[in-house]
Design a protein around this motif. Structure first.
Motif, PDB file in Angstrom:
ATOM      1  N   GLU A 126       0.828  -1.210   0.000  1.00  0.00           N
ATOM      2  CA  GLU A 126       0.000   0.000   0.000  1.00  0.00           C
ATOM      3  C   GLU A 126       0.861   1.259   0.000  1.00  0.00           C
ATOM      4  N   GLU A 127       2.012   1.212   0.725  1.00  0.00           N
ATOM      5  CA  GLU A 127       2.837   2.419   0.853  1.00  0.00           C
ATOM      6  C   GLU A 127       3.527   2.815  -0.452  1.00  0.00           C
ATOM      7  N   VAL A 128       3.548   1.921  -1.426  1.00  0.00           N
ATOM      8  CA  VAL A 128       4.112   2.276  -2.746  1.00  0.00           C
ATOM      9  C   VAL A 128       3.020   2.188  -3.810  1.00  0.00           C
ATOM     10  N   GLU A 129       1.797   2.446  -3.374  1.00  0.00           N
ATOM     11  CA  GLU A 129       0.632   2.489  -4.261  1.00  0.00           C
ATOM     12  C   GLU A 129       0.436   1.177  -5.009  1.00  0.00           C
ATOM     13  N   HIS A 130       0.711   0.085  -4.303  1.00  0.00           N
ATOM     14  CA  HIS A 130       0.416  -1.278  -4.761  1.00  0.00           C
ATOM     15  C   HIS A 130       1.248  -1.736  -5.956  1.00  0.00           C
ATOM     16  N   VAL A 131       2.345  -1.035  -6.241  1.00  0.00           N
ATOM     17  CA  VAL A 131       3.269  -1.487  -7.276  1.00  0.00           C
ATOM     18  C   VAL A 131       4.186  -2.543  -6.666  1.00  0.00           C
ATOM     19  N   VAL A 132       4.345  -3.675  -7.339  1.00  0.00           N
ATOM     20  CA  VAL A 132       5.199  -4.739  -6.793  1.00  0.00           C
ATOM     21  C   VAL A 132       6.650  -4.275  -6.793  1.00  0.00           C
ATOM     22  N   ASP A 133       7.448  -4.841  -5.897  1.00  0.00           N
ATOM     23  CA  ASP A 133       8.838  -4.396  -5.731  1.00  0.00           C
ATOM     24  C   ASP A 133       9.801  -5.090  -6.695  1.00  0.00           C
ATOM     25  N   ALA A 134       9.499  -6.304  -7.108  1.00  0.00           N
ATOM     26  CA  ALA A 134      10.366  -7.022  -8.051  1.00  0.00           C
ATOM     27  C   ALA A 134       9.560  -8.139  -8.685  1.00  0.00           C
ATOM     28  N   VAL A 135       9.962  -8.509  -9.903  1.00  0.00           N
ATOM     29  CA  VAL A 135       9.273  -9.567 -10.644  1.00  0.00           C
ATOM     30  C   VAL A 135      10.294 -10.620 -11.074  1.00  0.00           C
ATOM     31  N   PHE A 136       9.964 -11.884 -10.827  1.00  0.00           N
ATOM     32  CA  PHE A 136      10.796 -13.010 -11.247  1.00  0.00           C
ATOM     33  C   PHE A 136       9.984 -13.864 -12.218  1.00  0.00           C
ATOM     34  N   ILE A 137      10.446 -13.982 -13.446  1.00  0.00           N
ATOM     35  CA  ILE A 137       9.760 -14.764 -14.474  1.00  0.00           C
ATOM     36  C   ILE A 137      10.556 -16.037 -14.712  1.00  0.00           C
ATOM     37  N   THR A 138       9.929 -17.176 -14.494  1.00  0.00           N
ATOM     38  CA  THR A 138      10.628 -18.464 -14.618  1.00  0.00           C
ATOM     39  C   THR A 138      10.208 -19.230 -15.866  1.00  0.00           C
ATOM     40  N   LEU A 139       9.536 -18.579 -16.810  1.00  0.00           N
ATOM     41  CA  LEU A 139       8.998 -19.252 -17.993  1.00  0.00           C
ATOM     42  C   LEU A 139      10.042 -19.501 -19.063  1.00  0.00           C
ATOM     43  N   GLY A 140      11.177 -18.793 -19.016  1.00  0.00           N
ATOM     44  CA  GLY A 140      12.211 -18.961 -20.024  1.00  0.00           C
ATOM     45  C   GLY A 140      12.121 -17.910 -21.111  1.00  0.00           C
ATOM     46  N   ALA A 141      13.181 -17.771 -21.894  1.00  0.00           N
ATOM     47  CA  ALA A 141      13.280 -16.695 -22.891  1.00  0.00           C
ATOM     48  C   ALA A 141      12.350 -16.898 -24.072  1.00  0.00           C
ATOM     49  N   LYS A 142      12.035 -18.147 -24.428  1.00  0.00           N
ATOM     50  CA  LYS A 142      11.260 -18.409 -25.639  1.00  0.00           C
ATOM     51  C   LYS A 142       9.766 -18.201 -25.455  1.00  0.00           C
ATOM     52  N   ASN A 143       9.314 -18.093 -24.225  1.00  0.00           N
ATOM     53  CA  ASN A 143       7.896 -17.872 -23.973  1.00  0.00           C
ATOM     54  C   ASN A 143       7.550 -16.406 -24.255  1.00  0.00           C
ATOM     55  N   PRO A 144       6.600 -16.127 -25.145  1.00  0.00           N
ATOM     56  CA  PRO A 144       6.250 -14.722 -25.476  1.00  0.00           C
ATOM     57  C   PRO A 144       5.849 -13.902 -24.257  1.00  0.00           C
ATOM     58  N   LEU A 145       5.271 -14.570 -23.245  1.00  0.00           N
ATOM     59  CA  LEU A 145       4.842 -13.841 -22.053  1.00  0.00           C
ATOM     60  C   LEU A 145       6.031 -13.245 -21.321  1.00  0.00           C
ATOM     61  N   SER A 146       7.175 -13.887 -21.385  1.00  0.00           N
ATOM     62  CA  SER A 146       8.369 -13.365 -20.726  1.00  0.00           C
ATOM     63  C   SER A 146       8.753 -12.012 -21.305  1.00  0.00           C
ATOM     64  N   THR A 147       8.750 -11.920 -22.624  1.00  0.00           N
ATOM     65  CA  THR A 147       9.082 -10.650 -23.282  1.00  0.00           C
ATOM     66  C   THR A 147       8.051  -9.577 -22.964  1.00  0.00           C
ATOM     67  N   HIS A 148       6.792  -9.971 -22.943  1.00  0.00           N
ATOM     68  CA  HIS A 148       5.713  -9.013 -22.671  1.00  0.00           C
ATOM     69  C   HIS A 148       5.831  -8.445 -21.252  1.00  0.00           C
ATOM     70  N   ILE A 149       6.009  -9.344 -20.262  1.00  0.00           N
ATOM     71  CA  ILE A 149       6.098  -8.875 -18.880  1.00  0.00           C
ATOM     72  C   ILE A 149       7.353  -8.023 -18.686  1.00  0.00           C
ATOM     73  N   SER A 150       8.457  -8.422 -19.307  1.00  0.00           N
ATOM     74  CA  SER A 150       9.689  -7.645 -19.190  1.00  0.00           C
ATOM     75  C   SER A 150       9.501  -6.225 -19.714  1.00  0.00           C
ATOM     76  N   SER A 151       8.807  -6.082 -20.848  1.00  0.00           N
ATOM     77  CA  SER A 151       8.566  -4.741 -21.411  1.00  0.00           C
ATOM     78  C   SER A 151       7.719  -3.897 -20.477  1.00  0.00           C
ATOM     79  N   LEU A 152       6.687  -4.512 -19.885  1.00  0.00           N
ATOM     80  CA  LEU A 152       5.835  -3.774 -18.951  1.00  0.00           C
ATOM     81  C   LEU A 152       6.645  -3.311 -17.732  1.00  0.00           C
ATOM     82  N   CYS A 153       7.473  -4.201 -17.205  1.00  0.00           N
ATOM     83  CA  CYS A 153       8.263  -3.853 -16.027  1.00  0.00           C
ATOM     84  C   CYS A 153       9.242  -2.722 -16.326  1.00  0.00           C
TER      85      CYS A 153
END
Length: 545
Positions: free
Chosen positions: A80-107
């Motif tokens: 709540e004190e940082v307006e609900h923005v997560v502090d870090a993201v760990f993606i374990t799907l691997g480089a070839k998964n399109p979702l990995s690239t998408h989440i990385s761009s958003l972050c």
């Protein structure tokens, strides 16, 4: 390649978002919990987790979002004190998964630190291979070029550090804080003391005190601490104790010297004063090389009563020897006597060896002794010994495990704390059970085993093995039905143990109620082994001729 900025981040109560359900996701959750963060896992409802991760989810340590990842998770699941923005993201799907690239761009757009497994180009940070020892943390990275290599380098670095360095860092940090607080307090109160009370002044009180003199007086302890941290060997720093720190603080209050002798610290680091040594089952040639070296280096030997004479004969004449005076009803008092004798010798700067039958940590009270000495400033070196629980059956031609006969081994004590009878295990046909310290209450143990509750068949093969690997070794092969009668008729020859299970009849079988085998000749056919030292020299001389 531009070098990365290595930082140490306080992650207490941070929200770490982990995407994926593979074993790496479990590892990331564990690491987050280790540093005080709160992991939130995003994975489908039908995801299958590794046991460890599932256990953490069931116990509420990891919060599982049972759905696919949503873009809004990044700005909705945080604190709540940082307006609900997560502090870090760990993606374990691997480089070839399109979702990995998408989440990385958003972050990247939201300036949220992101790590993608096996995809350095998608990461804004990488995890170091870390070594931790209290407040001391060492991290290595190959900047995404190979995590296995980073782990190897970290292990090499950690193995070169002296033991106890983390505790020394804690003590030196406390010392630094005390010096700062005392110097700061003295600086604030110096003028007030001079104005309010000038009694007790020395004859030189009228000497001009320059600002440089005052600064030097206030900072000399801090300068000394900085210099030893910079120039002293790490092995020496690791030996500094709490009493050393108190001594330094007191010495600098009355003189311009620390009062701490570096040579004394170096000698202390070399002498690793207390060793808990396992002497093995009995034969001196079954001592480990480390155990033999420890015995030869000792100033004081404190031995169990059951350590055989051939092992005791290896003790150098210059060493003083005390054998535990343990007998029924006196075990605790005798143990305390040994501990006090050891502590007294340690305080005199002597090398003490606590010589134990078998292995120190297998019904040998080794862990209790380790805690006792550690709490008093002496961290023991523990040297393992070959335990009779596994070696004695071998010397009696009993394989502890054998395919299709026994697939597990259980080691139990036959005597609980203060002589109480422990609860023996139930019968499992494919299990070999070794009972230590059981022969003095054999009848009660057998009655318990063959009871309706435990259901051991009276026909279960068993063996009593006494003084294993010693010249007067004795093996009584029998069954649970006749074991008490056999020991009563043949007599007792401690130390001994009881082996129960079908593995007892794998190699040797008998038709009688019991069979007695005397003597140990297990090393007779091994070149030179089992011979006395004089015989060994004679053999070597003959071979040279």
């Amino acid at each position: 390649m531009t070098p990365a900025l290595l930082t140490s981040i306080d992650s207490s109560n941070h929200i770490h978002l982990i995407v994926g359900s593979n074993p790496l996701a479990g590892s990331r959750c564990s690491k987050s919990l280790e540093v005080g963060a709160k992991p939130r896992l995003v994975a489908p409802p039908d995801a299958e987790f590794h046991y460890g991760l599932q256990k953490r989810i069931d116990e509420g340590e990891v919060e599982w979002m049972k759905r696919a990842f949503e873009d809004s998770d990044l700005i909705r699941l945080g604190r709540e004190e940082v307006e609900h923005v997560v502090d870090a993201v760990f993606i374990t799907l691997g480089a070839k998964n399109p979702l990995s690239t998408h989440i990385s761009s958003l972050c990247r757009r939201l300036r949220i630190p992101v790590n993608v497994a096996d995809a350095p180009n998608l990461c804004t940070f990488s995890l170091l291979s870390t070594y931790s020892d209290g407040p001391l943390q060492i991290g290595t990275t190959t900047s995404g070029k190979g995590c296995k290599l980073a782990a190897r380098i970290r292990r090499e670095v950690a193995s070169s550090l002296p033991s106890g360095l983390g505790s020394a860092v804690e003590r030196l940090g406390s010392m630094r804080r005390k010096i700062w607080e005392e110097d700061h307090a003295a600086n604030l109160s110096m003028d007030l003391e001079a104005e309010e009370d000038d009694s007790g002044q020395k004859a030189s009180f009228n000497r001009l005190v320059t600002p440089g003199d005052a600064d030097a007086a206030r900072s000399r302890r801090m300068r000394w601490l900085s210099q030893i941290c910079e120039y002293w060997p790490l092995q020496r720093l690791a030996t500094i104790s709490e009493s050393d720190i108190d001594h330094v603080l007191q010495s600098y209050s009355t003189s311009d010297k620390s009062g701490l002798d570096p040579h004394m610290l170096d000698e202390r680091s070399k002498r690793r004063n207390i060793k808990l040594v396992g002497s093995g089952p009995g034969h001196p040639e079954l001592l480990t090389t480390a155990a033999h070296k420890a015995i030869l280096s000792a100033d004081v030997i404190l031995a169990d009563k059951l350590v055989p004479a051939p092992v005791m004969d290896l003790i150098p004449r210059r060493a003083s020897v005390h054998v535990a005076r343990k007998f029924p009803g006196n075990a605790d008092q005798a143990q305390q006597e040994l501990l006090e004798l050891a502590l007294s010798a340690l305080n005199e700067g002597k090398i003490v060896v606590r010589l134990k039958q078998g292995d120190p940590y297998l019904y040998g009270r080794g862990a209790e002794e380790h805690s006792y000495f550690t709490q008093r400033g002496y961290v023991p070196v523990v040297i393992p010994g070959i335990t009779s629980a596994l070696s004695a059956p071998m010397f009696a031609s009993i394989p502890a495990t054998h395919r299709s006969v026994s697939d597990e081994v259980l080691i139990c004590t036959g005597t609980g704390r203060k002589g109480a009878a422990p609860d023996p295990p139930p019968y499992i046909p494919t299990r070999t059970v070794v009972f230590l310290m059981a022969l003095h209450r054999l009848s009660a143990l057998v009655d318990s085993l063959v009871s309706e509750k435990k259901q051991w068949p009276p026909s279960t093969p068993c063996a009593v093995i006494e003084r294993a690997s010693c010249p007067d070794q004795r093996v009584i092969r029998t069954t649970l039905e006749y074991v008490c009668a056999s020991v009563e008729e043949e007599g007792s020859r401690p130390p001994g143990l009881l082996v129960c299970g079908n593995s007892c009849s794998v190699l040797l079988k008998h038709q009688q109620k019991w069979v007695v085998e005397e003597g140990f000749r297990g090393f007779d056919d091994i070149g030179g082994m089992g011979l006395a030292s004089s015989e060994m020299k004679e053999v070597m001389a003959t071979s040279r001729v």
